[in-house]
Design a protein around this motif. Structure first.
Motif, mmCIF file in Angstrom:
data_model
loop_
_atom_site.group_PDB
_atom_site.id
_atom_site.type_symbol
_atom_site.label_atom_id
_atom_site.label_comp_id
_atom_site.label_asym_id
_atom_site.label_seq_id
_atom_site.Cartn_x
_atom_site.Cartn_y
_atom_site.Cartn_z
ATOM 1 N N LEU A 156 0.819 -0.956 -0.098
ATOM 2 C CA LEU A 156 0.070 0.097 0.078
ATOM 3 C C LEU A 156 0.691 1.328 0.038
ATOM 4 O O LEU A 156 1.464 1.357 1.182
ATOM 5 N N ASP A 157 0.714 1.972 -1.153
ATOM 6 C CA ASP A 157 1.648 3.044 -1.219
ATOM 7 C C ASP A 157 0.990 4.314 -0.557
ATOM 8 O O ASP A 157 -0.190 4.479 -1.183
ATOM 9 N N THR A 158 1.332 4.847 0.388
ATOM 10 C CA THR A 158 0.624 5.861 1.165
ATOM 11 C C THR A 158 0.605 7.191 0.231
ATOM 12 O O THR A 158 -0.455 8.051 0.088
ATOM 13 N N GLN A 159 1.613 7.177 -0.647
ATOM 14 C CA GLN A 159 1.509 8.304 -1.849
ATOM 15 C C GLN A 159 0.156 8.088 -2.448
ATOM 16 O O GLN A 159 -0.532 9.231 -2.895
ATOM 17 N N LEU A 160 -0.204 6.942 -3.174
ATOM 18 C CA LEU A 160 -1.181 6.595 -3.813
ATOM 19 C C LEU A 160 -2.452 6.789 -2.896
ATOM 20 O O LEU A 160 -3.535 7.202 -3.255
ATOM 21 N N ALA A 161 -2.538 6.409 -1.712
ATOM 22 C CA ALA A 161 -3.598 6.615 -0.811
ATOM 23 C C ALA A 161 -4.013 8.151 -0.590
ATOM 24 O O ALA A 161 -5.441 8.493 -0.661
ATOM 25 N N MET A 162 -2.901 8.869 -0.402
ATOM 26 C CA MET A 162 -3.228 10.453 -0.348
ATOM 27 C C MET A 162 -3.609 10.978 -1.766
ATOM 28 O O MET A 162 -4.452 12.092 -1.404
ATOM 29 N N GLU A 163 -3.364 10.480 -2.737
ATOM 30 C CA GLU A 163 -3.706 10.925 -4.002
ATOM 31 C C GLU A 163 -5.212 10.503 -4.325
ATOM 32 O O GLU A 163 -6.125 11.437 -4.849
ATOM 33 N N ARG B 252 -9.743 1.141 -0.040
ATOM 34 C CA ARG B 252 -8.491 0.582 0.262
ATOM 35 C C ARG B 252 -8.046 -0.524 -0.462
ATOM 36 O O ARG B 252 -6.780 -0.523 -1.005
ATOM 37 N N ASN B 253 -9.039 -1.405 -0.807
ATOM 38 C CA ASN B 253 -8.601 -2.431 -1.946
ATOM 39 C C ASN B 253 -8.272 -1.664 -3.254
ATOM 40 O O ASN B 253 -7.090 -2.341 -3.847
ATOM 41 N N ILE B 254 -8.745 -0.864 -3.750
ATOM 42 C CA ILE B 254 -8.466 -0.206 -5.153
ATOM 43 C C ILE B 254 -6.937 0.426 -4.742
ATOM 44 O O ILE B 254 -6.292 0.221 -5.847
ATOM 45 N N VAL B 255 -6.672 1.149 -3.763
ATOM 46 C CA VAL B 255 -5.379 1.760 -3.660
ATOM 47 C C VAL B 255 -4.280 0.395 -3.527
ATOM 48 O O VAL B 255 -3.105 0.364 -4.089
ATOM 49 N N ALA C 270 -3.752 -0.824 -6.932
ATOM 50 C CA ALA C 270 -2.896 0.079 -7.774
ATOM 51 C C ALA C 270 -1.624 -0.168 -7.348
ATOM 52 O O ALA C 270 -0.568 0.053 -8.102
ATOM 53 N N SER C 271 -1.187 -0.264 -6.039
ATOM 54 C CA SER C 271 -0.094 -0.165 -5.454
ATOM 55 C C SER C 271 0.917 -1.608 -5.985
ATOM 56 O O SER C 271 1.889 -1.431 -6.297
ATOM 57 N N ALA D 239 -7.062 16.529 -15.371
ATOM 58 C CA ALA D 239 -6.124 16.558 -14.360
ATOM 59 C C ALA D 239 -4.885 15.464 -14.206
ATOM 60 O O ALA D 239 -5.166 14.320 -14.731
ATOM 61 N N ILE D 240 -4.057 15.964 -13.701
ATOM 62 C CA ILE D 240 -2.895 14.783 -13.695
ATOM 63 C C ILE D 240 -3.116 13.634 -12.522
ATOM 64 O O ILE D 240 -3.734 14.041 -11.700
ATOM 65 N N SER D 241 -2.982 12.444 -13.217
ATOM 66 C CA SER D 241 -3.209 11.432 -11.933
ATOM 67 C C SER D 241 -2.101 10.187 -12.346
ATOM 68 O O SER D 241 -1.423 10.308 -13.227
ATOM 69 N N SER D 242 -1.892 9.456 -11.297
ATOM 70 C CA SER D 242 -1.005 8.320 -11.195
ATOM 71 C C SER D 242 -1.734 7.112 -12.066
ATOM 72 O O SER D 242 -2.933 6.845 -11.991
ATOM 73 N N ILE D 243 -1.011 6.934 -13.044
ATOM 74 C CA ILE D 243 -1.800 5.768 -14.168
ATOM 75 C C ILE D 243 -2.385 4.459 -13.525
ATOM 76 O O ILE D 243 -3.486 3.956 -13.918
ATOM 77 N N GLU D 244 -1.711 4.050 -12.631
ATOM 78 C CA GLU D 244 -1.920 2.804 -11.869
ATOM 79 C C GLU D 244 -3.326 3.028 -11.107
ATOM 80 O O GLU D 244 -4.401 2.280 -10.777
ATOM 81 N N LEU D 245 -3.490 4.227 -10.494
ATOM 82 C CA LEU D 245 -4.775 4.521 -9.752
ATOM 83 C C LEU D 245 -6.098 4.847 -10.470
ATOM 84 O O LEU D 245 -6.994 3.982 -10.278
#
Length: 627
Positions: free
Chosen positions: A150-157, A230-233, A236-237, A262-268
């Motif tokens: 679980l990447d907390t950067q992805l969670a906060m995004e 959380r399962n989505i994050v 994605a992680s 808007a810019i987004s992480s592609i995995e998320l």
């Protein structure tokens, strides 16, 4: 303080000497720290063998001793030295933090011990900035299949929409107390040197252990906020782990069509709404360089017609051999010792109908410039190929459409592609806004009364002479009320004043200037674009008072630099995009111009974002850098 450090060193020695499996007997390095959990350093083979039998490392034990009463197993992991090295691995639960000394034990040995934990999908491994950790564990430790991450950067995004949030910002958003780390200000510039020390300094270990402990303690609030997402994050992680190993740790981004690009992480975004991922746009180059080639004497053409995609300039100098710049190399034209004659130059000049007072002429999107002698005779020509490239500006789609009120300044040297990029930006913005071009030398929209098709619905106001550009900018604003004004090149102080007046009237500016960010700060005529007030002699204001320093018991003198310029007003432009010649797929973006200016004035580094595009696939990677 001296007694405290001595106590910490003695504690390190006592903790590293033995592993105590009784939680009541574990020793904290500093019992006065914020929510401090005891820390155990693992630095010998005997300690490593013992810790293998403990939860969470022994995954054969089905005991939920590391989670809460709800049975959610989670640990926080942080590696030091990433992405190139791993010197220290912290594994934190709610009750204890383990610090594995990879310098003494060997990183592969430590990773072999942690392998079951790292690959167990039943335990959530919380990382902050999974990119660098996944690459380091794969390269140095041979762990290529992290699961349950679980990447907390992805969670906060997911929660805030902001990518690459820093650890400090995350704790602030979650309302967590933070560990003060200013004591490492100088040494942390070289993390490899810092964590490669043996034995490890006690204060450094303690501070880092506290940080990892805070990450572990953030679990409860973070999981509550995420809920079922959380399962989505986590999916994605885990996808990010595979992607970053293939890409060498780069952060891949995309643009969210449903949220104005808007810019987004592609995995998320792929896990949330895959249909809203903007498809990469292939680059399509249109140059029509045949128009220039047809103007040359036939014996100079040769095979230039087959090289137009790489052709940038054709050079004709009287009495010299003609040549062209093709793919950054000089290609000689003509046979044998062919020299340029006056008739060759006259043929081209007659074909374009002569020159204006600025010794240049625009032919469609191409620029032909003259060199004259003292008698004002033309003795040389530079024939520059102008291009329209579609798909190039998609690398900054978020800046154009999601930050729709932000003014953008493109910086770069000649030949870096500023004008080419501005053409496409103009076309894209003209689809949805009232866009007007102030075209000083007709390079953006070409020569002739009808603007070139590459600028779409944008209108164009021509400028008779370069000295009149500022007046035309104000006339455009007052008479035609554009939402967006496009200016190819701002180069004089009166144009800076005109730009500020336009911004005060809520006109969005898209403009270009020569140089890079640091050079712009030092340029007296143009630094007003970024909010720097000029001084008397044009030097940069950097008012600092030296502080006393002691080195080998010798006191150094204090120095005070007097100042000549300060950033005291709001920058005209909100975002800067830096381009470099021959680096058309790598751009540097400065978002916080005010802070960056202050850092430059104080002789410090500033933070920027680098975007890198794969020319084959169109995928975009982003990374933060200190410049």
């Amino acid at each position: 303080n001296r007694n405290r450090v001595q106590h910490q060193h003695s504690t390190i020695a006592s903790v590293s000497g033995t592993i105590d499996t009784d939680p009541d007997n574990r020793v904290a390095l500093n019992s006065n720290s914020i929510d401090s959990a005891p820390t155990q350093i693992i630095e010998t083979s005997e300690q490593l063998d013992k810790v293998k039998l403990l939860d969470p490392f022994n995954r054969s034990k089905q005991v939920n001793s590391i989670g809460d009463n709800d049975g959610d197993n989670a640990v926080a992991i942080d590696c030091k030295g990433v992405p190139d090295n791993i010197f220290l691995i912290f594994v934190a639960t709610r009750s204890i933090t383990y610090a594995f000394d990879c310098v003494k034990l060997g990183v592969t040995t430590v990773c072999e011990t942690l392998k079951d934990l790292l690959m167990d999908a039943g335990v959530t491994k919380m990382f902050h900035d999974l990119h660098s950790h996944a690459v380091a564990l794969a390269r140095n430790g041979g762990v290529k299949h992290l699961r349950g991450t679980l990447d907390t950067q992805l969670a906060m995004e997911f929660l805030t929409g902001k990518i690459q949030m820093s650890f400090t910002q995350m704790l602030d958003k979650l309302g967590q107390e933070q560990v003060q780390t200013r004591y490492l200000r100088k040494e942390r510039r070289d993390e490899d040197f810092l964590f490669a020390k043996s034995p490890l300094p006690a204060d450094i270990v303690k501070k880092e252990a506290d940080s990892v402990s805070l990450l572990a303690n953030a679990k409860d609030k973070l999981f509550i906020l995420l809920g079922d997402a959380r399962n989505i994050v986590q999916r994605a992680s885990d996808s990010r782990v595979l992607a970053v190993i293939d890409s060498g740790g780069a952060h891949q981004i995309c643009f969210d069509v449903a949220k104005s690009h808007a810019i987004s992480s592609i995995e998320l975004l792929r896990e949330q709404r895959p249909e809203d991922v903007a498809a990469p746009t292939p680059l399509k180059i249109s140059d029509d360089a045949a128009v220039l080639i047809e103007m040359l004497p036939k014996d100079l053409v040769g095979n230039l017609g087959e090289l137009t995609s790489k052709l940038t300039d054709i050079i004709l100098d009287k009495g010299r051999q003609p040549y062209a710049w093709v793919n950054k190399y000089r290609k000689m034209l003509g046979q044998g010792n062919r020299r340029v004659e006056s008739s060759d130059i006259e043929k081209v000049v007659n074909g374009i109908g002569g020159f204006e007072t600025d010794n240049r002429r625009i032919l469609e999107l191409h620029r032909i410039s003259a060199i004259r002698n003292r008698q004002f005779d033309i003795i040389g020509l530079t024939m520059h190929v102008g291009r329209h490239i579609s798909g190039n500006a998609t690398m900054i789609s978020d800046l154009l459409f999601n930050h729709c009120s932000k003014s953008i300044l493109f910086l770069g040297e000649s030949g870096s592609g500023k004008t080419t990029l501005i053409r496409e930006v103009t076309q894209l913005l003209a689809e949805c806004s009232n866009v007007c071009i102030v075209d000083t030398v007709n390079e953006i929209a070409g020569d002739g009364d009808l603007p070139h098709a590459c600028v779409g619905f944008a209108r164009r106001m021509m400028v008779r002479h370069v000295n009149e550009q500022a007046d035309v900018m104000i006339e455009c604003m007052q008479n035609h009320a554009p939402e967006v004004m496009v200016v190819d090149n701002i180069g004089f102080s009166n144009e800076v004043d005109a730009a500020r007046m336009c911004r005060l009237r809520d006109v969005r500016l898209i403009a270009a200037a020569h140089g890079d960010f640091r050079k712009l700060v030092k340029e007296p005529k143009l630094r007003g674009l970024i909010g720097v007030v000029e001084g008397g002699d044009g030097e940069i204001l950097n008012e600092t008072q030296g502080q006393s320093e002691f080195d080998n018991n010798d006191k150094r003198r204090n120095h005070t630099q007097k100042t000549e310029a300060l950033r005291t007003i709001t920058p005209i432009f909100d975002i800067i995009v830096e381009l470099k010649r021959n680096c058309h797929h790598q751009w540097r973006i400065v978002f916080d111009i005010a802070s960056a200016v202050e850092n430059v004035l104080q002789g410090q580094l500033f933070t920027a974002q680098r975007r890198i595009r794969d020319p084959l696939t169109g995928t975009i990677k982003v990374e933060l850098e200190r410049v």
